[in-house]
Design a protein around this motif. Structure first.
Motif, PDB file in Angstrom:
ATOM      1  N   LYS A  78      17.326  11.665 -22.016  1.00 20.99           N
ATOM      2  CA  LYS A  78      18.131  11.936 -23.212  1.00 20.99           C
ATOM      3  C   LYS A  78      19.001  13.175 -22.990  1.00 20.99           C
ATOM      4  CE  LYS A  78      15.853   8.977 -25.941  1.00 20.99           C
ATOM      5  NZ  LYS A  78      15.851   7.710 -25.280  1.00 20.99           N
ATOM      6  N   PRO A  79      20.131  13.254 -23.684  1.00 19.59           N
ATOM      7  CA  PRO A  79      20.967  14.452 -23.599  1.00 19.59           C
ATOM      8  C   PRO A  79      20.158  15.701 -23.965  1.00 19.59           C
ATOM      9  CG  PRO A  79      22.143  12.701 -24.725  1.00 19.59           C
ATOM     10  CD  PRO A  79      20.726  12.224 -24.545  1.00 19.59           C
ATOM     11  N   GLY A  80      20.395  16.755 -23.204  1.00 14.28           N
ATOM     12  CA  GLY A  80      19.748  18.031 -23.482  1.00 14.28           C
ATOM     13  C   GLY A  80      18.409  18.226 -22.777  1.00 14.28           C
ATOM     14  N   GLN A  81      17.864  17.200 -22.154  1.00 20.51           N
ATOM     15  CA  GLN A  81      16.574  17.351 -21.486  1.00 20.51           C
ATOM     16  C   GLN A  81      16.711  18.115 -20.184  1.00 20.51           C
ATOM     17  OE1 GLN A  81      15.214  13.194 -21.421  1.00 20.51           O
ATOM     18  NE2 GLN A  81      13.603  13.818 -22.850  1.00 20.51           N
ATOM     19  N   ARG A  82      15.573  18.609 -19.712  1.00 19.04           N
ATOM     20  CA  ARG A  82      15.498  19.282 -18.425  1.00 19.04           C
ATOM     21  C   ARG A  82      14.733  18.382 -17.466  1.00 19.04           C
ATOM     22  NH1 ARG A  82      17.874  22.350 -21.636  1.00 19.04           N
ATOM     23  NH2 ARG A  82      18.086  24.580 -21.530  1.00 19.04           N
ATOM     24  N   ILE A  83      15.319  18.157 -16.286  1.00 17.04           N
ATOM     25  CA  ILE A  83      14.791  17.214 -15.313  1.00 17.04           C
ATOM     26  C   ILE A  83      14.586  17.931 -13.986  1.00 17.04           C
ATOM     27  CG2 ILE A  83      15.227  15.039 -14.093  1.00 17.04           C
ATOM     28  CD1 ILE A  83      15.186  14.759 -17.159  1.00 17.04           C
ATOM     29  N   SER A  94      20.004  13.182  -8.667  1.00 14.73           N
ATOM     30  CA  SER A  94      20.327  14.406  -9.413  1.00 14.73           C
ATOM     31  C   SER A  94      21.627  14.225 -10.193  1.00 14.73           C
ATOM     32  CB  SER A  94      20.462  15.604  -8.468  1.00 14.73           C
ATOM     33  OG  SER A  94      19.235  15.940  -7.879  1.00 14.73           O
ATOM     34  N   ARG A  95      22.621  13.623  -9.538  1.00 17.26           N
ATOM     35  CA  ARG A  95      23.910  13.405 -10.215  1.00 17.26           C
ATOM     36  C   ARG A  95      23.766  12.402 -11.361  1.00 17.26           C
ATOM     37  NH1 ARG A  95      25.197  13.241  -4.874  1.00 17.26           N
ATOM     38  NH2 ARG A  95      25.717  11.012  -4.872  1.00 17.26           N
ATOM     39  N   LEU A  96      23.012  11.332 -11.119  1.00 18.08           N
ATOM     40  CA  LEU A  96      22.797  10.350 -12.193  1.00 18.08           C
ATOM     41  C   LEU A  96      22.046  10.972 -13.364  1.00 18.08           C
ATOM     42  CD1 LEU A  96      21.834   7.177 -10.112  1.00 18.08           C
ATOM     43  CD2 LEU A  96      24.034   7.692 -11.201  1.00 18.08           C
ATOM     44  N   PHE A  97      21.031  11.787 -13.050  1.00 14.96           N
ATOM     45  CA  PHE A  97      20.271  12.460 -14.105  1.00 14.96           C
ATOM     46  C   PHE A  97      21.180  13.403 -14.893  1.00 14.96           C
ATOM     47  CE2 PHE A  97      16.228  12.233 -11.276  1.00 14.96           C
ATOM     48  CZ  PHE A  97      16.031  10.907 -11.615  1.00 14.96           C
ATOM     49  N   ALA A  98      22.055  14.130 -14.176  1.00 15.31           N
ATOM     50  CA  ALA A  98      22.946  15.084 -14.832  1.00 15.31           C
ATOM     51  C   ALA A  98      23.886  14.381 -15.814  1.00 15.31           C
ATOM     52  CB  ALA A  98      23.750  15.865 -13.793  1.00 15.31           C
ATOM     53  N   LYS A  99      24.344  13.195 -15.442  1.00 17.29           N
ATOM     54  CA  LYS A  99      25.213  12.445 -16.359  1.00 17.29           C
ATOM     55  C   LYS A  99      24.464  12.078 -17.633  1.00 17.29           C
ATOM     56  CE  LYS A  99      28.166  10.653 -12.734  1.00 17.29           C
ATOM     57  NZ  LYS A  99      28.562   9.492 -11.960  1.00 17.29           N
ATOM     58  N   ARG A 100      23.174  11.826 -17.513  1.00 14.74           N
ATOM     59  CA  ARG A 100      22.360  11.464 -18.678  1.00 14.74           C
ATOM     60  C   ARG A 100      21.981  12.671 -19.530  1.00 14.74           C
ATOM     61  NH1 ARG A 100      19.939   6.095 -18.546  1.00 14.74           N
ATOM     62  NH2 ARG A 100      21.500   4.891 -17.461  1.00 14.74           N
ATOM     63  N   THR A 101      21.705  13.810 -18.895  1.00 14.99           N
ATOM     64  CA  THR A 101      21.296  14.988 -19.668  1.00 14.99           C
ATOM     65  C   THR A 101      22.488  15.633 -20.363  1.00 14.99           C
ATOM     66  OG1 THR A 101      21.520  16.512 -17.792  1.00 14.99           O
ATOM     67  CG2 THR A 101      19.347  15.511 -18.151  1.00 14.99           C
ATOM     68  N   GLY A 102      23.681  15.423 -19.823  1.00 14.14           N
ATOM     69  CA  GLY A 102      24.887  15.962 -20.441  1.00 14.14           C
ATOM     70  C   GLY A 102      25.005  17.468 -20.285  1.00 14.14           C
ATOM     71  N   TRP A 103      25.973  18.028 -21.001  1.00 12.01           N
ATOM     72  CA  TRP A 103      26.293  19.456 -20.880  1.00 12.01           C
ATOM     73  C   TRP A 103      25.165  20.354 -21.369  1.00 12.01           C
ATOM     74  CZ3 TRP A 103      29.810  20.704 -17.632  1.00 12.01           C
ATOM     75  CH2 TRP A 103      30.880  19.856 -17.399  1.00 12.01           C
TER      76      TRP A 103
END
Length: 130
Positions: A78-83, A94-103
């Motif tokens: 979800k957006p805002g999560q830490r992975i 990492s890049r795919l996760f970053a797109k999902r977590t958002g800014w």
């Protein structure tokens, strides 16, 4: 903690054909064989060529690459999560996760190969990921 556990389970399930949680209550514990000495030496090599690993890791014939959509769905990021992407390699996930977590989220890429971490940082910058 739940998310990191989900990532590990999703990757193990896809990579090794293990039953998913709740799928088979009779499943027994799996003991991993001992890790051969020096198995990670090539990743610590200061002359490691990341491009060679991109050709190995980021290809459709690699099961965890081909199943990326299923892994992401199973992780339910979800957006805002830490992975934490432990064993991040070339940083594909990492890049795919970053797109999902958002800014508002964070992705921590962890790897034993300094060259992989340098590649991840350069690629993230090039992709507009801070």
């Amino acid at each position: 903690m739940k998310l990191t556990f989900s990532i590990a389970i999703a990757c193990l399930t896809i990579a090794f054909g293990l039953p998913a949680i709740g799928q088979d209550s009779t499943a027994t514990a799996v003991t991993a064989p001992p890790v051969p000495e020096g198995i990670n030496d090539k990743f610590k090599d200061p002359d490691l060529n990341v491009d060679e690993w991109l050709d190995r890791f980021e290809v459709e014939s690699r099961e965890v690459y081909a199943a990326r959509d299923e892994v992401l769905k199973a992780c339910d990021i979800k957006p805002g999560q830490r992975i934490a992407d432990v064993g991040a390699g070339t940083g594909f996930y990492s890049r795919l996760f970053a797109k999902r977590t958002g800014w508002d989220g964070w992705v921590y890429s962890v790897d034993i190969a300094p060259k992989f971490l340098q590649h991840i940082a350069k690629r993230a910058t090039a992709d507009g990921i801070e």
